[in-house]
Motif scaffolding. Sequence first.
Motif, PDB file in Angstrom:
ATOM      1  N   VAL A 300       0.873  -1.172   0.000  1.00  0.00           N
ATOM      2  CA  VAL A 300       0.000   0.000   0.000  1.00  0.00           C
ATOM      3  C   VAL A 300       0.913   1.226   0.000  1.00  0.00           C
ATOM      4  O   VAL A 300       1.746   1.383   0.895  1.00  0.00           O
ATOM      5  N   GLN A 302       1.612   5.323   0.206  1.00  0.00           N
ATOM      6  CA  GLN A 302       1.053   6.557   0.741  1.00  0.00           C
ATOM      7  C   GLN A 302       2.118   7.634   0.701  1.00  0.00           C
ATOM      8  O   GLN A 302       3.289   7.360   0.451  1.00  0.00           O
ATOM      9  N   GLN A 318      -2.715  -3.895   9.877  1.00  0.00           N
ATOM     10  CA  GLN A 318      -2.768  -4.084   8.424  1.00  0.00           C
ATOM     11  C   GLN A 318      -2.054  -5.412   8.144  1.00  0.00           C
ATOM     12  O   GLN A 318      -0.987  -5.427   7.551  1.00  0.00           O
ATOM     13  N   LYS A 321       0.145  -6.709   4.929  1.00  0.00           N
ATOM     14  CA  LYS A 321       0.388  -5.633   3.980  1.00  0.00           C
ATOM     15  C   LYS A 321       1.632  -4.858   4.378  1.00  0.00           C
ATOM     16  O   LYS A 321       1.979  -4.767   5.546  1.00  0.00           O
ATOM     17  N   ILE A 323       3.274  -1.114   4.110  1.00  0.00           N
ATOM     18  CA  ILE A 323       2.989   0.284   3.819  1.00  0.00           C
ATOM     19  C   ILE A 323       4.278   0.960   3.379  1.00  0.00           C
ATOM     20  O   ILE A 323       5.286   0.927   4.079  1.00  0.00           O
TER      21      ILE A 323
END
Length: 326
Positions: A300, A302, A318, A321, A323
């Motif tokens: 993911v 960001q 999460q 996953k 980040i």
Amino acid sequence: MSISMRSWQWQQPGKPDGLRLVSGTKPSPGPGEVVVENQAIALNPVDWKLIAAGHRDWQPGHVPGVDGAGRIIAVGEGVPLEIGTRVAYHQFIGKPGSFATHTRLSAEAVLRIPDGLDATVAAALPCPGLTAWQALTKVPEKAGRDVLVIGAGGAVAQYLVQLALSCQYRVWATAAPRHHSHLLDLGVAGVFDYRDDNWRAGLQTAIGMRKLYAAFDTVSGVHAASLAPMLGYGGHLVCIQDRAEQHPLPPFSTALSLHELALGSIHEYGVRADWVDYRTAGESMLRQLAMRTLSAPEIVTQAFEALPASLAALKAGQPGKRIILL
């Protein structure tokens, strides 16, 4: 003086929202060091844990973060790497880390990124991937034996499952139901819901008269100890999270071996041969990612400016996953 660097800085033990975004100047490398301009920063559970508890070497203004990837923009004396080389890294927790646009680190710690591999995927590898590699090296390789991976939906365990399968182990796993189909697609022999009180009996039924050769636990030392009766003679119990403080079985029974992991300790206790093994393994895994013979956990992405909120989301859960901040 020109401002050329931004970093998220820790002030005191607390929540991720206590980090402050600060502008400053880029670091300069010392002998044996490089400076990396970060293109991707990966968040790990160790990051929010240390921000909450602090570290013996941290002072207000410390830059946290262990994993990142980018390009070398400066090299110190004695460094054979060229400026412009793409690298990923796992930084020592006691030194200024990856939560910045630029990071200075030991040249021994960098992993060269192969052509064709995106920085976001490379940044997601070091902490979970090398932890998985280290876990597997604790166990003498014996193809065809049964091994168990606990919590196989997490990033470390997802890499571990794949590495164990490549060693021709028969791999069993526990994970939340949402991960089962993916793990079966990877090639595990069977996967069980760890919230089912009868999962151990289900595993024993599946393996029949065989016994587990190794169990890799990602929960706690106490949970790892509870797995000891499932292991056969000369088996191996590997604690990825925490460690077993006492031997869980009577002496002169199954001669179980206990193993603990401490990936970051290589920065304090590793010798040159250890670093060679580390880089060889890490760069091999990066090549496998590039060739797609190894798959990364879901990523993911960001914004860098959202780092505290992203870290809080990771803390909230999460699972599986990675980040990545850009």
